[in-house]
Design an enzyme around this catalytic site. Structure first.
Site, PDB file in Angstrom:
ATOM      1  N   TYR A  72       0.837  -1.207   0.000  1.00 29.70           N
ATOM      2  CA  TYR A  72       0.000   0.000   0.000  1.00 29.70           C
ATOM      3  C   TYR A  72       0.869   1.252   0.000  1.00 29.70           C
ATOM      4  O   TYR A  72       0.598   2.217  -0.705  1.00 29.70           O
ATOM      5  CB  TYR A  72      -0.915  -0.001   1.230  1.00 29.70           C
ATOM      6  CG  TYR A  72      -1.969   1.070   1.190  1.00 29.70           C
ATOM      7  CD1 TYR A  72      -3.250   0.798   0.705  1.00 29.70           C
ATOM      8  CD2 TYR A  72      -1.694   2.373   1.601  1.00 29.70           C
ATOM      9  CE1 TYR A  72      -4.219   1.781   0.650  1.00 29.70           C
ATOM     10  CE2 TYR A  72      -2.651   3.367   1.539  1.00 29.70           C
ATOM     11  CZ  TYR A  72      -3.922   3.071   1.063  1.00 29.70           C
ATOM     12  OH  TYR A  72      -4.885   4.054   1.005  1.00 29.70           O
ATOM     13  N   PHE A 124      -7.473  19.577 -25.111  1.00 36.32           N
ATOM     14  CA  PHE A 124      -8.209  18.322 -25.305  1.00 36.32           C
ATOM     15  C   PHE A 124      -9.547  18.400 -24.555  1.00 36.32           C
ATOM     16  O   PHE A 124      -9.692  19.178 -23.619  1.00 36.32           O
ATOM     17  CB  PHE A 124      -7.368  17.138 -24.820  1.00 36.32           C
ATOM     18  CG  PHE A 124      -8.077  15.832 -25.027  1.00 36.32           C
ATOM     19  CD1 PHE A 124      -8.331  15.377 -26.312  1.00 36.32           C
ATOM     20  CD2 PHE A 124      -8.526  15.090 -23.956  1.00 36.32           C
ATOM     21  CE1 PHE A 124      -9.028  14.190 -26.519  1.00 36.32           C
ATOM     22  CE2 PHE A 124      -9.219  13.898 -24.162  1.00 36.32           C
ATOM     23  CZ  PHE A 124      -9.461  13.447 -25.436  1.00 36.32           C
ATOM     24  N   ASP A 125     -10.522  17.567 -24.954  1.00 42.28           N
ATOM     25  CA  ASP A 125     -11.883  17.725 -24.398  1.00 42.28           C
ATOM     26  C   ASP A 125     -11.965  17.514 -22.888  1.00 42.28           C
ATOM     27  O   ASP A 125     -12.696  18.227 -22.211  1.00 42.28           O
ATOM     28  CB  ASP A 125     -12.919  16.881 -25.152  1.00 42.28           C
ATOM     29  CG  ASP A 125     -12.579  15.422 -25.248  1.00 42.28           C
ATOM     30  OD1 ASP A 125     -11.411  15.077 -25.046  1.00 42.28           O
ATOM     31  OD2 ASP A 125     -13.470  14.608 -25.530  1.00 42.28           O
ATOM     32  N   ASP A 214       0.443  19.183 -21.153  1.00 38.41           N
ATOM     33  CA  ASP A 214      -0.319  17.945 -21.229  1.00 38.41           C
ATOM     34  C   ASP A 214       0.511  17.076 -22.167  1.00 38.41           C
ATOM     35  O   ASP A 214       0.565  17.311 -23.374  1.00 38.41           O
ATOM     36  CB  ASP A 214      -1.711  18.240 -21.804  1.00 38.41           C
ATOM     37  CG  ASP A 214      -2.492  16.970 -22.133  1.00 38.41           C
ATOM     38  OD1 ASP A 214      -1.891  15.885 -22.188  1.00 38.41           O
ATOM     39  OD2 ASP A 214      -3.711  17.077 -22.355  1.00 38.41           O
ATOM     40  N   ALA A 216       0.600  13.755 -23.026  1.00 35.93           N
ATOM     41  CA  ALA A 216       0.147  12.411 -23.390  1.00 35.93           C
ATOM     42  C   ALA A 216       0.965  11.810 -24.544  1.00 35.93           C
ATOM     43  O   ALA A 216       1.283  10.628 -24.539  1.00 35.93           O
ATOM     44  CB  ALA A 216      -1.330  12.453 -23.747  1.00 35.93           C
ATOM     45  N   LYS A 257      -1.195   6.640 -23.609  1.00 34.39           N
ATOM     46  CA  LYS A 257      -0.726   6.934 -24.974  1.00 34.39           C
ATOM     47  C   LYS A 257       0.766   6.609 -25.034  1.00 34.39           C
ATOM     48  O   LYS A 257       1.137   5.446 -25.100  1.00 34.39           O
ATOM     49  CB  LYS A 257      -0.989   8.398 -25.323  1.00 34.39           C
ATOM     50  CG  LYS A 257      -2.460   8.702 -25.597  1.00 34.39           C
ATOM     51  CD  LYS A 257      -3.242   8.963 -24.359  1.00 34.39           C
ATOM     52  CE  LYS A 257      -4.629   9.496 -24.632  1.00 34.39           C
ATOM     53  NZ  LYS A 257      -5.443   9.550 -23.420  1.00 34.39           N
ATOM     54  N   HIS A 449     -20.592  13.235 -26.268  1.00 28.91           N
ATOM     55  CA  HIS A 449     -20.297  12.300 -27.364  1.00 28.91           C
ATOM     56  C   HIS A 449     -20.164  10.857 -26.905  1.00 28.91           C
ATOM     57  O   HIS A 449     -20.410   9.937 -27.666  1.00 28.91           O
ATOM     58  CB  HIS A 449     -19.037  12.739 -28.118  1.00 28.91           C
ATOM     59  CG  HIS A 449     -17.817  12.820 -27.265  1.00 28.91           C
ATOM     60  ND1 HIS A 449     -17.662  13.777 -26.291  1.00 28.91           N
ATOM     61  CD2 HIS A 449     -16.696  12.066 -27.217  1.00 28.91           C
ATOM     62  CE1 HIS A 449     -16.491  13.613 -25.697  1.00 28.91           C
ATOM     63  NE2 HIS A 449     -15.888  12.580 -26.237  1.00 28.91           N
TER      64      HIS A 449
HETATM   65  N1  F0G Z   1      -4.947  14.881 -22.924  1.00 30.99           N
HETATM   66  C1  F0G Z   1      -4.924  14.456 -24.194  1.00 30.99           C
HETATM   67  C2  F0G Z   1      -4.134  15.222 -25.208  1.00 30.99           C
HETATM   68  C3  F0G Z   1      -5.625  13.310 -24.563  1.00 30.99           C
HETATM   69  O1  F0G Z   1      -5.606  12.922 -25.836  1.00 30.99           O
HETATM   70  C4  F0G Z   1      -6.368  12.610 -23.579  1.00 30.99           C
HETATM   71  C5  F0G Z   1      -7.123  11.414 -23.922  1.00 30.99           C
HETATM   72  C6  F0G Z   1      -6.343  13.088 -22.256  1.00 30.99           C
HETATM   73  C7  F0G Z   1      -5.634  14.225 -21.959  1.00 30.99           C
HETATM   74  C8  F0G Z   1      -7.098  12.402 -21.171  1.00 30.99           C
HETATM   75  O2  F0G Z   1      -6.467  11.227 -20.789  1.00 30.99           O
HETATM   76  O3  F0G Z   1      -8.059   9.392 -21.373  1.00 30.99           O
HETATM   77  O4  F0G Z   1      -6.146   9.012 -19.836  1.00 30.99           O
HETATM   78  O5  F0G Z   1      -8.074  10.357 -19.104  1.00 30.99           O
HETATM   79  N2  F0G Z   1      -7.382  11.083 -25.102  1.00 30.99           N
HETATM   80  C9  F0G Z   1      -8.051   9.880 -25.548  1.00 30.99           C
HETATM   81  C10 F0G Z   1      -8.224   9.943 -27.035  1.00 30.99           C
HETATM   82  C11 F0G Z   1      -9.297   9.525 -24.810  1.00 30.99           C
HETATM   83  O6  F0G Z   1      -8.900   9.041 -27.586  1.00 30.99           O
HETATM   84  O7  F0G Z   1      -7.662  10.827 -27.687  1.00 30.99           O
HETATM   85  P1  F0G Z   1      -7.243   9.933 -20.260  1.00 30.99           P
END
Ligand code: F0G
Length: 460
Positions: A72, A124-125, A214, A216, A257, A449
């Site tokens: 833990y 990103f969304d 960010d 990713a 990613k 979506h």
């Molecule tokens: N930032 C970026 C640039 C992303 O593409 C994503 C996720 C996230 C943050 C959020 O990360 O999914 O681990 O919570 N993108 C996926 C996509 C869902 O299909 O592009 P997460």
């Protein structure tokens, strides 16, 4: 002549995929309420929904899974991951979280308050969602070139520094940080140049505002810097990554990613004060500081996956596959965002289905056609994803309606890419016969979506 190029891996374990008939797919997509997120994976032949969490791990990563320490507190897996993060990115402090949006939730709980403005390059969304959820504004300062899909520009993820300067001048007191997304998913997996990172850093310093990445798809971004930016050809990906992150104060990371794992994420900090404040939220939302929503085995796999992410050969394999698919489409005259980005090919749906009204969700219409035609699942990055304006409640029409074909890492061969290209070519041949799209019958107030339910505007 040079020897031909092939993938930088060979395959040890396989997973079956199933073909289906158009009749079956017609039934399945109707039952799914014309939302591809509602399809079962076995109803999909080639799944290009996302590159997130869909990676095939390496033999080293699987070996690391067996060595996971599930204590833990104070697990060796935590320290292994801490070491990878320090070595690659130079962050002294880090918190593990279960995925990227969790990193946003924890960090933004510390930094974002009502009325704030967060400038960035086409957030990103989920990033935008976490900003708007806190009644703050995500302000897009991406260069205008990014929104002309046929224009060739090497770094369509860049921020327009004139616009940024103007925004900083006007709103400095309300800006908790600037965010740079590497690569920029929303504009097509497009990279940010090193020069742009430096320039943004200079502006951030001038106004005493922190800079957050960010990250990713940081490794893909580094690959593009090596290939496209003057002065970086001879540098290793590791050196480029070190320089990139030297300009950032903190990072949110979705490890699903470029971390090469199926779940996980982290926040990296240079600043002990932010870290201390974030610790409380991490314990509240994610888990204790040394696991934060990840199992020990997952942290081990990530520690290894991050190091593999910066191997040049695997990046080359990956980006060349994306280019391969894009070139098959371009040969047919299908409009895609150019130059090709890192993790996906983005079709400009408005230039593809010219007769579908935008109120009827052009890119979603193309996603459904593609599924029916070839059993290929892609995703709409368009009006559905853009949600409604929080104030007016009206649909927000993005500058471009994209259909994204995202390529999982180390999963598909180029034959699978050919299946997608063939299906799209067939649709392109009969595109003028497609004149109507879909209407919403049910939607959530935010991030609609994922769960939206649709029906065809014209029956049949
Ligand atoms: N930032 C970026 C640039 C992303 O593409 C994503 C996720 C996230 C943050 C959020 O990360 O999914 O681990 O919570 N993108 C996926 C996509 C869902 O299909 O592009 P997460």
């Amino acid at each position: 002549m040079e020897n031909p190029f092939a993938e930088s891996f060979k395959i040890k374990m396989v997973e079956p995929v199933y073909r289906s008939t158009r009749e079956q797919r017609r039934e399945w997509i109707k039952k799914a309420r014309y939302n591809v997120f509602n399809l079962r994976s076995e109803q999909v032949y080639v799944d290009l929904l996302t590159d997130s969490g869909t990676t095939a791990m390496s033999q080293q990563q699987w070996a690391e899974m067996m060595l996971g320490d599930e204590s833990y507190a104070g697990a060796s897996s935590y320290y292994k991951l801490k070491q990878s993060i320090e070595d690659l990115f130079g962050f002294d402090y880090f918190l593990p979280v279960h995925q990227g949006r969790a990193a946003e939730n924890v960090l933004f709980s510390v930094l974002v308050k009502e009325g704030d403005i967060v400038p960035g390059n086409a957030h990103f969304d989920t990033t935008k969602g976490h900003i708007e959820y806190r009644k703050a504004t995500a302000l897009d300062c991406t260069i205008q070139e990014a929104y002309n899909t046929s224009l060739i520009h090497p770094f369509k993820g860049n921020i327009d520094t004139d616009i940024l300067q103007h925004v900083l001048e006007k709103y400095a007191d309300d800006i908790p940080f600037i965010i740079l997304t590497l690569t920029c998913n929303t504009t097509g997996g497009q990279p940010v140049s090193m020069q742009n990172m430096k320039d943004v850093r200079t502006l951030a310093d001038r106004y005493s505002i922190p800079l957050v990445y960010d990250a990713a798809r940081f490794a893909e971004n580094a690959y593009f810097i090596k290939e496209r930016e003057d002065g970086y050809k001879e540098k290793t990906i590791a050196d480029i990554v070190t320089e990139m992150f030297s300009y950032a104060d903190a990072v949110t990371m979705s490890s699903k990613k470029d971390g090469n794992v199926n779940i996980g994420g982290f926040i990296g900090f240079r600043n002990g004060d932010w870290y201390e404040k974030a610790c409380t939220y991490n314990i509240l939302f994610e888990g204790f500081l040394t696991y934060g929503g990840m199992s020990g085995r997952d942290m081990n796999a990530l520690a290894c996956g991050l190091r593999e992410a910066i191997e040049y050969d695997s990046l080359e394999t990956r980006i060349k596959q994306t280019e391969y698919l894009a070139n098959r489409l371009l040969e047919k005259g299908i409009p895609v965002q150019q130059p090709t980005g890192g993790h996906a090919v983005y079709i400009d749906a408005t230039r593809f289905l010219t007769r579908v009204p935008r109120e009827e969700f052009i890119a979603q219409t193309l996603a459904i056609e593609l599924y029916l035609e070839g059993g290929v699942r892609a995703v709409e990055i368009g009006t559905l994803l853009a949600d409604r304006d929080p104030q007016s409640g009206e649909n927000r029409y993005p500058e471009i309606e994209y259909l994204r074909l995202a390529i999982p890492r180390r999963v598909y061969t180029n034959n699978h890419m050919d299946v997608a290209a063939f299906a799209l070519a067939n649709i392109f041949d009969r595109k003028d016969k497609i004149t109507s799209g879909y209407r919403i019958i049910k939607e959530a107030p935010i991030m609609r979506h994922f769960t939206v339910e649709l029906e065809p505007v014209k029956a049949g």
